[in-house]
Design an enzyme around this catalytic site. Structure first.
Site, PDB file in Angstrom:
ATOM      1  N   THR A 112      28.085  31.285  48.492  1.00 51.32           N
ATOM      2  CA  THR A 112      29.443  31.417  47.970  1.00 51.32           C
ATOM      3  C   THR A 112      30.313  30.277  48.461  1.00 51.32           C
ATOM      4  O   THR A 112      30.056  29.701  49.518  1.00 51.32           O
ATOM      5  CB  THR A 112      30.086  32.753  48.407  1.00 51.32           C
ATOM      6  OG1 THR A 112      31.333  32.920  47.720  1.00 51.32           O
ATOM      7  CG2 THR A 112      30.376  32.796  49.903  1.00 51.32           C
TER       8      THR A 112
ATOM      9  N   ASN B 175      33.634  31.133  48.104  1.00 52.49           N
ATOM     10  CA  ASN B 175      34.827  31.970  48.188  1.00 52.49           C
ATOM     11  C   ASN B 175      35.068  32.396  49.646  1.00 52.49           C
ATOM     12  O   ASN B 175      34.303  33.171  50.221  1.00 52.49           O
ATOM     13  CB  ASN B 175      34.603  33.188  47.279  1.00 52.49           C
ATOM     14  CG  ASN B 175      35.796  34.098  47.219  1.00 52.49           C
ATOM     15  OD1 ASN B 175      36.400  34.393  48.247  1.00 52.49           O
ATOM     16  ND2 ASN B 175      36.129  34.561  46.040  1.00 52.49           N
TER      17      ASN B 175
ATOM     18  N   LYS C 265      35.465  36.243  50.343  1.00 54.02           N
ATOM     19  CA  LYS C 265      34.171  36.961  50.401  1.00 54.02           C
ATOM     20  C   LYS C 265      33.474  36.670  51.725  1.00 54.02           C
ATOM     21  O   LYS C 265      32.896  37.558  52.338  1.00 54.02           O
ATOM     22  CB  LYS C 265      33.245  36.459  49.291  1.00 54.02           C
ATOM     23  CG  LYS C 265      33.560  36.899  47.894  1.00 54.02           C
ATOM     24  CD  LYS C 265      32.433  36.385  46.974  1.00 54.02           C
ATOM     25  CE  LYS C 265      32.704  36.646  45.525  1.00 54.02           C
ATOM     26  NZ  LYS C 265      31.619  36.128  44.657  1.00 54.02           N
TER      27      LYS C 265
ATOM     28  N   ASP D  72      27.896  38.577  43.182  1.00 52.85           N
ATOM     29  CA  ASP D  72      28.675  38.368  41.964  1.00 52.85           C
ATOM     30  C   ASP D  72      29.488  39.634  41.764  1.00 52.85           C
ATOM     31  O   ASP D  72      28.957  40.749  41.819  1.00 52.85           O
ATOM     32  CB  ASP D  72      27.800  38.078  40.749  1.00 52.85           C
ATOM     33  CG  ASP D  72      28.652  37.482  39.637  1.00 52.85           C
ATOM     34  OD1 ASP D  72      29.213  36.388  39.841  1.00 52.85           O
ATOM     35  OD2 ASP D  72      28.802  38.116  38.564  1.00 52.85           O
TER      36      ASP D  72
ATOM     37  N   PHE E 140      42.082  38.689  48.730  1.00 51.74           N
ATOM     38  CA  PHE E 140      42.084  37.591  47.758  1.00 51.74           C
ATOM     39  C   PHE E 140      42.049  38.181  46.345  1.00 51.74           C
ATOM     40  O   PHE E 140      41.990  39.398  46.166  1.00 51.74           O
ATOM     41  CB  PHE E 140      40.875  36.664  47.987  1.00 51.74           C
ATOM     42  CG  PHE E 140      39.534  37.315  47.744  1.00 51.74           C
ATOM     43  CD1 PHE E 140      38.934  38.075  48.733  1.00 51.74           C
ATOM     44  CD2 PHE E 140      38.889  37.194  46.520  1.00 51.74           C
ATOM     45  CE1 PHE E 140      37.698  38.698  48.506  1.00 51.74           C
ATOM     46  CE2 PHE E 140      37.652  37.799  46.284  1.00 51.74           C
ATOM     47  CZ  PHE E 140      37.060  38.554  47.281  1.00 51.74           C
ATOM     48  N   GLY E 141      42.057  37.305  45.358  1.00 54.41           N
ATOM     49  CA  GLY E 141      41.855  37.717  43.961  1.00 54.41           C
ATOM     50  C   GLY E 141      42.855  38.768  43.500  1.00 54.41           C
ATOM     51  O   GLY E 141      44.075  38.618  43.654  1.00 54.41           O
TER      52      GLY E 141
ATOM     53  N   ARG F 185      32.155  45.453  47.623  1.00 59.63           N
ATOM     54  CA  ARG F 185      31.331  44.465  48.334  1.00 59.63           C
ATOM     55  C   ARG F 185      30.689  45.109  49.569  1.00 59.63           C
ATOM     56  O   ARG F 185      29.506  44.899  49.825  1.00 59.63           O
ATOM     57  CB  ARG F 185      32.206  43.260  48.738  1.00 59.63           C
ATOM     58  CG  ARG F 185      31.477  42.173  49.521  1.00 59.63           C
ATOM     59  CD  ARG F 185      32.258  40.880  49.521  1.00 59.63           C
ATOM     60  NE  ARG F 185      32.517  40.451  48.153  1.00 59.63           N
ATOM     61  CZ  ARG F 185      33.674  40.647  47.509  1.00 59.63           C
ATOM     62  NH1 ARG F 185      34.716  41.172  48.130  1.00 59.63           N
ATOM     63  NH2 ARG F 185      33.808  40.294  46.243  1.00 59.63           N
TER      64      ARG F 185
HETATM   65  P1  ITT Z   1      31.404  32.450  44.339  1.00 60.92           P
HETATM   66  O1  ITT Z   1      30.789  32.472  42.953  1.00 60.92           O
HETATM   67  O2  ITT Z   1      31.392  31.078  44.970  1.00 60.92           O
HETATM   68  O3  ITT Z   1      30.850  33.516  45.234  1.00 60.92           O
HETATM   69  P2  ITT Z   1      33.814  33.343  42.952  1.00 60.92           P
HETATM   70  O4  ITT Z   1      35.199  33.655  43.421  1.00 60.92           O
HETATM   71  O5  ITT Z   1      33.671  32.384  41.787  1.00 60.92           O
HETATM   72  O6  ITT Z   1      32.981  32.794  44.223  1.00 60.92           O
HETATM   73  P3  ITT Z   1      32.629  35.453  41.368  1.00 60.92           P
HETATM   74  O7  ITT Z   1      32.048  34.538  40.349  1.00 60.92           O
HETATM   75  O8  ITT Z   1      31.772  36.590  41.870  1.00 60.92           O
HETATM   76  O9  ITT Z   1      33.052  34.680  42.680  1.00 60.92           O
HETATM   77  O10 ITT Z   1      33.997  36.020  40.801  1.00 60.92           O
HETATM   78  C1  ITT Z   1      34.601  37.073  41.468  1.00 60.92           C
HETATM   79  C2  ITT Z   1      36.061  37.172  41.083  1.00 60.92           C
HETATM   80  O11 ITT Z   1      36.367  38.576  40.911  1.00 60.92           O
HETATM   81  C3  ITT Z   1      36.948  36.680  42.216  1.00 60.92           C
HETATM   82  O12 ITT Z   1      37.273  35.331  42.088  1.00 60.92           O
HETATM   83  C4  ITT Z   1      38.140  37.612  42.105  1.00 60.92           C
HETATM   84  O13 ITT Z   1      38.998  37.148  41.104  1.00 60.92           O
HETATM   85  C5  ITT Z   1      37.510  38.920  41.635  1.00 60.92           C
HETATM   86  N1  ITT Z   1      37.117  39.751  42.787  1.00 60.92           N
HETATM   87  C6  ITT Z   1      35.851  40.070  43.201  1.00 60.92           C
HETATM   88  N2  ITT Z   1      35.882  40.802  44.325  1.00 60.92           N
HETATM   89  C7  ITT Z   1      37.180  40.947  44.643  1.00 60.92           C
HETATM   90  C8  ITT Z   1      37.854  41.577  45.705  1.00 60.92           C
HETATM   91  O14 ITT Z   1      37.199  42.158  46.704  1.00 60.92           O
HETATM   92  N3  ITT Z   1      39.179  41.538  45.716  1.00 60.92           N
HETATM   93  C9  ITT Z   1      39.867  40.925  44.732  1.00 60.92           C
HETATM   94  N4  ITT Z   1      39.325  40.278  43.713  1.00 60.92           N
HETATM   95  C10 ITT Z   1      37.980  40.284  43.654  1.00 60.92           C
END
Ligand code: ITT
Length: 200
Positions: free
Chosen positions: A7, A9, A12, A69, A150-151, A179
């Site tokens: 990742t 992120n 995460k 993911d 985040f997110g 997660r």
């Molecule tokens: P990696 O692929 O590098 O792991 P990413 O952020 O692109 O990072 P994903 O493709 O799995 O990861 O997309 C997940 C998205 O879903 C993330 O960017 C958030 O917008 C949302 N998300 C997932 N889990 C979350 C959480 O625990 N809290 C808030 N938003 C979350």
């Protein structure tokens, strides 16, 4: 044991490091690997994309890999943004842009905006592939609350809670999140197969 968490992120990564504390593991992320390949997440499901991440990185480095993911699925939007959660408002969209787009899309629907987070965690090494799932149900609210996480965390309130995920401490989110559930299921399987051990 050295393990790559596939990742970039940082949110995460913090959560997963905390979930695996106490185990005999040194966790690296793609941010520690300057030559990390670009991963094309062209799967149609969380499971496909999780395996694309873990297989791509295992094939490059030959070190055991875990991947995550995950995304948000909103009932009134027929499951969107789903696997497109990270790029909902476009490629390289910020969390704020994604959240604002979500609230715009939901503005014509009456509350409650029922939603769930989904996570597919995967593990790959030379002779093992494991996948594990976790979900967290709740609802989307229309004001931003909290600074943690985040997110979509500032606009997501878990079922039976009155705080958003962004108002919870990391340890509290890790007791209930999609997660945490997926990673704990993965952890159980890794312990059973004696791939993972407790720190002594
Ligand atoms: P990696 O692929 O590098 O792991 P990413 O952020 O692109 O990072 P994903 O493709 O799995 O990861 O997309 C997940 C998205 O879903 C993330 O960017 C958030 O917008 C949302 N998300 C997932 N889990 C979350 C959480 O625990 N809290 C808030 N938003 C979350």
């Amino acid at each position: 044991m050295k393990l790559i968490f596939a990742t970039k992120n940082k949110g995460k990564l913090k959560e997963v490091k905390n979930l695996f504390a106490g185990f005999d593991l040194e966790i690296l992320s793609l941010n520690d690997l300057p030559d990390a390949p670009e991963i094309i997440e062209d799967g149609k499901t969380f499971e496909e994309n999780s395996l694309i991440k873990s297989r791509t990185i295992f094939n490059k480095y030959g070190i055991p890999v875990i991947a995550d993911d995950s995304g948000l699925s909103v009932e009134q939007l027929n499951g969107a943004p789903g696997v497109y959660s990270a790029r909902y408002a476009g490629k390289n969209a910020t969390y704020k842009e994604n959240n604002e787009k979500l609230l715009r899309e939901l503005s014509s629907f009456p509350p409650p905006h029922k939603a769930k987070f989904v996570c597919c965690a995967s593990y790959v090494d030379s002779n093992t592939e494991i996948i594990a799932f976790g979900e967290l149900h709740g609802e989307i609210i229309t004001e931003f609350r909290g600074e943690n996480g985040f997110g979509f965390d500032p606009i997501f309130v878990p079922e039976d809670y009155d705080k958003t995920l962004a108002e919870l401490f990391l340890e509290e989110k890790n007791r209930i999140s999609h997660r945490a559930k997926a990673m704990n299921n993965l952890r159980t399987e890794l312990l059973k197969r004696r791939i993972l051990r407790y720190k002594i």
